[in-house]
Design an enzyme around this catalytic site. Structure first.
Site, short mmCIF file in Angstrom:
data_model
loop_
_atom_site.label_atom_id
_atom_site.label_comp_id
_atom_site.label_asym_id
_atom_site.label_seq_id
_atom_site.Cartn_x
_atom_site.Cartn_y
_atom_site.Cartn_z
N THR A 167 -0.81 7.62 -1.04
CA THR A 167 -2.09 7.55 -1.77
C THR A 167 -3.01 6.47 -1.19
OG1 THR A 167 -1.29 5.88 -3.32
CG2 THR A 167 -0.91 8.18 -3.93
N ARG B 148 0.85 -1.18 0.00
CA ARG B 148 0.00 0.00 0.00
C ARG B 148 0.89 1.23 0.00
NH1 ARG B 148 -3.95 1.45 4.81
NH2 ARG B 148 -2.17 0.59 5.90
N1 URA Z 1 -4.43 -2.61 7.32
C1 URA Z 1 -4.15 -2.91 8.61
O1 URA Z 1 -3.22 -3.66 8.90
N2 URA Z 1 -4.92 -2.36 9.58
C2 URA Z 1 -5.96 -1.53 9.32
O2 URA Z 1 -6.62 -1.08 10.25
C3 URA Z 1 -6.23 -1.23 7.96
C4 URA Z 1 -5.46 -1.78 6.99
#
Ligand code: URA
Length: 209
Positions: A108, A104
């Site tokens: 963004t 991730r």
């Molecule tokens: N990913 C995580 O590890 N925790 C969250 O609360 C949201 C996405």
């Protein structure tokens, strides 16, 4: 529209509360994530088709049941999804594991695929995508897309904690996919975490904080 099912068995709820506690360490967290993965598998596979098989017990011949139909591939989304794999494998030891890597972008919050290694016959298999957290739904949507591109038709998604926003995102893009969660939490916060959630599942599983 795919089903959204909260698997709120008392054992699952109890174990989920333990891993939500901020004082729970990685060792216990890891063990319990696996256990919940196994308990969820038990419920998710309730509708697996059975077929008759003739066997012989020490006493004599009999016709009994065995699981029929498609074989399962567990698809953990790296890296937190790995935490659920062993629990699922304990229930279904013959399952294969196809790994998909997403990260991730911290700014963004959008997912990017960087790795995908599936069994050769994945298109003929049922796939259970696993990831402890369904937040925006971005990673799970990309993982499901990656499987569909490889010809997979039968896909289920299992998460521990789901945000309503994530559920909506999957249902909008992949209405054919059933979603199973141990809990539907209140909301997704601006910083990308689920509230009340359990924090960063990957960091807590692997002790990287
Ligand atoms: N990913 C995580 O590890 N925790 C969250 O609360 C949201 C996405």
């Amino acid at each position: 529209m795919g089903k959204f099912v909260v698997l709120d068995h008392p054992l699952i709820q109890h174990k989920l509360t333990i891993i939500r506690r901020k004082e729970t360490g990685s060792n216990e967290f890891r063990r319990i994530v696996g256990e919940i993965g196994g308990l969820m598998t038990y419920e998710i596979t309730r509708d697996l088709p059975l077929q008759d098989v003739e066997i012989e017990t020490p006493i004599g011949k009999t016709v009994q049941k065995e699981i029929a139909g498609k074989k399962l591939t567990i698809v953990p989304i790296l890296r937190a999804g790995m935490g659920m794999v062993n629990g699922v494998l304990e229930m279904i030891p013959s399952a294969k594991v196809g790994v998909i890597g997403m990260y991730r972008d911290e700014e963004t919050l959008k997912p990017h695929e960087y790795f995908c290694k599936m069994p050769k016959d994945v298109a003929e298999r049922e796939c259970l995508v696993v990831d402890p957290m369904l937040a925006t739904g971005g990673s799970a949507n990309m993982a499901i897309e990656a499987l569909k591109k490889r010809g997979v038709k039968d896909i289920r998604l299992a998460v521990l904690v789901a945000a309503p926003e994530g559920v909506k995102a999957i249902q909008a893009e992949h209405p054919d996919v059933d979603i199973y969660a141990a809990s539907l939490d209140d909301k997704l916060m601006d910083n990308g975490y689920i509230f009340p959630g359990l924090g960063d599942a990957g960091d807590r599983l692997f002790g990287t904080k």
